[in-house]
Design a protein around this motif. Structure first.
Motif, short mmCIF file in Angstrom:
data_model
loop_
_atom_site.label_atom_id
_atom_site.label_comp_id
_atom_site.label_asym_id
_atom_site.label_seq_id
_atom_site.Cartn_x
_atom_site.Cartn_y
_atom_site.Cartn_z
N LEU A 72 37.96 0.34 44.53
CA LEU A 72 37.16 1.27 45.28
C LEU A 72 38.34 2.32 46.12
O LEU A 72 37.79 3.85 46.46
N ALA A 73 39.29 2.77 45.29
CA ALA A 73 39.90 4.04 46.07
C ALA A 73 39.57 4.93 44.31
O ALA A 73 39.73 6.25 44.93
N LYS A 74 39.50 4.47 42.92
CA LYS A 74 39.00 5.49 42.23
C LYS A 74 37.56 5.68 42.39
O LYS A 74 37.17 7.08 42.04
N GLU A 75 36.72 5.13 42.83
CA GLU A 75 35.95 5.19 43.13
C GLU A 75 34.99 5.97 43.92
O GLU A 75 34.06 7.14 43.68
N SER A 76 36.35 6.19 45.52
CA SER A 76 35.56 6.98 46.93
C SER A 76 36.05 8.47 45.90
O SER A 76 35.32 9.52 45.79
N ALA A 77 37.13 8.35 44.74
CA ALA A 77 37.74 9.62 44.59
C ALA A 77 35.68 10.22 43.57
O ALA A 77 36.07 11.35 43.34
N LYS A 78 35.64 9.42 42.64
CA LYS A 78 34.35 9.35 41.70
C LYS A 78 33.50 10.19 42.69
O LYS A 78 32.53 11.52 41.83
N LEU A 79 33.43 9.55 43.71
CA LEU A 79 32.27 9.89 44.41
C LEU A 79 31.84 11.36 44.94
O LEU A 79 31.02 12.31 45.11
N GLN A 80 33.38 11.60 45.30
CA GLN A 80 33.33 13.38 46.07
C GLN A 80 33.34 14.41 44.36
O GLN A 80 32.22 14.98 44.96
N SER A 81 33.74 13.69 43.70
CA SER A 81 33.30 14.21 42.08
C SER A 81 31.69 14.40 41.78
O SER A 81 31.84 15.97 41.80
N LEU A 82 31.40 13.75 41.85
CA LEU A 82 30.06 13.30 41.80
C LEU A 82 29.12 14.59 42.99
O LEU A 82 27.64 14.72 42.37
N GLN A 83 29.88 13.99 43.28
CA GLN A 83 28.17 14.64 45.13
C GLN A 83 29.07 16.20 44.92
O GLN A 83 27.46 17.02 45.02
N THR A 84 30.30 16.74 44.79
CA THR A 84 30.22 18.45 44.43
C THR A 84 28.96 19.10 42.90
O THR A 84 28.54 19.91 42.61
N LYS A 85 29.19 17.53 41.82
CA LYS A 85 28.54 18.09 40.91
C LYS A 85 27.29 17.74 41.29
O LYS A 85 26.86 19.14 40.20
#
Length: 273
Positions: free
Chosen positions: A237-250
């Protein structure tokens, strides 16, 4: 020179493809965060999903094994409790027989001791017959052995019954004394019965320890299987949370890129002014 066309906007098509790809990744990440699993269904990863399902079924079936072993523990515990009572009763019977061996006793005292002795004897039979858990006893002399589940393949853990009734400890329902001399001679028989009862209780204690050990192992095995399934399907979940922020920006950048690409063809209108 690039073709200026209002029918085909290749830049917008590329931007749309990238945006769709980002949206698909974002949906996957959101699903993982919502469910806590990186493999939630067969379409995510068929091989891992099938493996996890198999191990989960095995872990769940161990609950039945634990239930059976716990019934075994309770059955033995009841027998051990009855055994403690029976050895206490034998000790009191020895006390009464020894007192009755005194030749100086009058008839009334001797008769009272004899009645107490026989009452204690009868209580032994009752204690053995009542030593049941869920209608099953390994102390009443009616059962040779009980087998409890030991693993998910149906293999069993066998506990040999130990008869603690009068016959099982070498006495009889008519065991008593009729005289002081006879009372003295019965002391040896009572000592043998005490030895027989304690040996049988020691054997039951060993079986109980074996059940305890195996039950502990089954619990650890179940925990290990559940942890293994978690390693296969649980999301970081920590990794997925960080990825979520990146994808939202993208995603936001993709929307802007698509907007820019779509507006590029409108510049042609200025040529007609």
């Amino acid at each position: 020179m690039a073709l200026n066309s209002i029918n085909t906007n290749s830049g917008a098509l590329i931007a749309l493809q990238n945006l769709n790809s980002t949206n698909a990744e974002l949906q996957t990440v959101q699903q993982r965060i919502n469910t806590g699993k990186k493999v939630g269904s067969a379409k995510d990863n068929g091989a891992i999903w099938a493996m996890a399902k198999g191990q989960t079924a095995t872990a769940n079936s161990l609950n039945s094994v634990k239930d059976s072993l716990q019934r075994g523990q309770s059955t033995i515990d009841v027998a051990l409790a009855a055994g403690d009572t029976i050895t206490d009763l034998l000790g009191k019977m020895k006390e009464k027989a020894l007192a009755a061996s005194d030749t100086s006793l009058n008839t009334a005292s001797f008769s009272a001791l004899k009645a107490d002795f026989e009452s204690l004897r009868d209580q032994i039979e009752k204690a053995a017959s009542n030593a049941k858990f869920n209608g099953v006893s390994i102390a009443d002399g009616k059962t040779a052995k009980l087998t409890f589940l030991a693993n998910t393949d149906g293999s069993g853990f066998t506990v040999n019954a130990k008869s603690l009734n009068l016959t099982g400890i070498g006495l009889s329902a008519a065991f008593t004394f009729t005289s002081a001399a006879n009372a003295k001679s019965q002391l040896l028989q009572i000592d043998k019965a005490i030895g027989t009862a304690t040996n049988k209780l020691a054997s039951l204690g060993t079986s109980s320890t074996g059940l305890d050990t195996h039950l502990t192992f089954v619990g650890k095995l179940q925990d290990s299987l559940e942890a293994g399934v978690g390693n296969l399907v649980d999301a970081d979940l920590a990794k997925e949370s960080a990825k979520l922020q990146s994808l939202q920006t993208k995603q936001q950048l993709g929307v802007q890129a698509l907007s820019i690409a779509n507006s590029s063809s409108s510049s042609i209108l200025s040529l007609f002014r």
